[in-house]
Motif scaffolding. Structure first.
Motif, PDB file in Angstrom:
ATOM      1  N   UNK A  51      -7.917  -2.000  12.289  1.00 21.30           N
ATOM      2  CA  UNK A  51      -8.935  -2.810  12.002  1.00 21.30           C
ATOM      3  C   UNK A  51     -10.284  -1.991  12.320  1.00 21.30           C
ATOM      4  N   UNK A  52     -10.213  -1.161  13.240  1.00 20.44           N
ATOM      5  CA  UNK A  52     -11.498  -0.200  13.366  1.00 20.44           C
ATOM      6  C   UNK A  52     -11.564   0.745  12.270  1.00 20.44           C
ATOM      7  N   UNK A  53     -10.559   1.363  11.888  1.00 26.29           N
ATOM      8  CA  UNK A  53     -10.496   2.320  11.026  1.00 26.29           C
ATOM      9  C   UNK A  53     -10.893   1.743   9.580  1.00 26.29           C
ATOM     10  N   UNK A  54     -10.378   0.415   9.273  1.00 25.33           N
ATOM     11  CA  UNK A  54     -10.679  -0.107   7.699  1.00 25.33           C
ATOM     12  C   UNK A  54     -12.098  -0.495   7.737  1.00 25.33           C
ATOM     13  N   UNK A  55     -12.676  -0.951   9.006  1.00 30.80           N
ATOM     14  CA  UNK A  55     -14.130  -1.500   9.219  1.00 30.80           C
ATOM     15  C   UNK A  55     -14.983  -0.449   9.122  1.00 30.80           C
ATOM     16  N   UNK A  56     -14.907   0.767   9.491  1.00 32.05           N
ATOM     17  CA  UNK A  56     -15.522   1.897   9.848  1.00 32.05           C
ATOM     18  C   UNK A  56     -15.358   3.014   9.318  1.00 32.05           C
ATOM     19  N   UNK A  57     -14.480   3.069   8.378  1.00 32.88           N
ATOM     20  CA  UNK A  57     -13.978   4.174   7.816  1.00 32.88           C
ATOM     21  C   UNK A  57     -14.570   5.340   7.417  1.00 32.88           C
ATOM     22  N   UNK A  58     -15.753   5.044   6.466  1.00 29.18           N
ATOM     23  CA  UNK A  58     -16.653   6.087   5.829  1.00 29.18           C
ATOM     24  C   UNK A  58     -17.422   6.617   7.022  1.00 29.18           C
ATOM     25  N   UNK A  59     -17.950   5.664   8.144  1.00 26.75           N
ATOM     26  CA  UNK A  59     -18.753   6.152   9.005  1.00 26.75           C
ATOM     27  C   UNK A  59     -18.066   7.249   9.940  1.00 26.75           C
TER      28      UNK A  59
END
Length: 79
Positions: free
Chosen positions: A26-34
């Protein structure tokens, strides 16, 4: 150590590892670009390569969780 104790330990190991896997996904999906920008700068890699590394990490973690937590728990449950 009894079979019952080992079954409980492997069961909780599986639950905790799967919870960590879901949280990380979930953390990677939400903040992938950052995250890809930051890790790209930290490790001198392109953001696209960082995203591939995230996918590889998730795949490896899932395989390790299945092999070393879920399968022993299942074997102990069936024994």
């Amino acid at each position: 150590m009894t079979q019952e104790f080992l079954t409980t330990v492997f069961g909780w190991m599986t639950v905790l590892n799967l919870a960590l896997l879901v949280f990380t996904t979930l953390m990677i999906v939400v903040s992938q670009d950052w995250a890809a920008k930051i890790h790209g700068r930290m490790f001198q890699m392109e953001p696209g390569d960082a995203k591939k590394a995230y996918f590889r990490y998730l795949a490896n973690y899932k395989i390790l969780t299945i092999v070393f937590c879920l399968m022993p728990w299942l074997a102990l449950k069936l024994a």
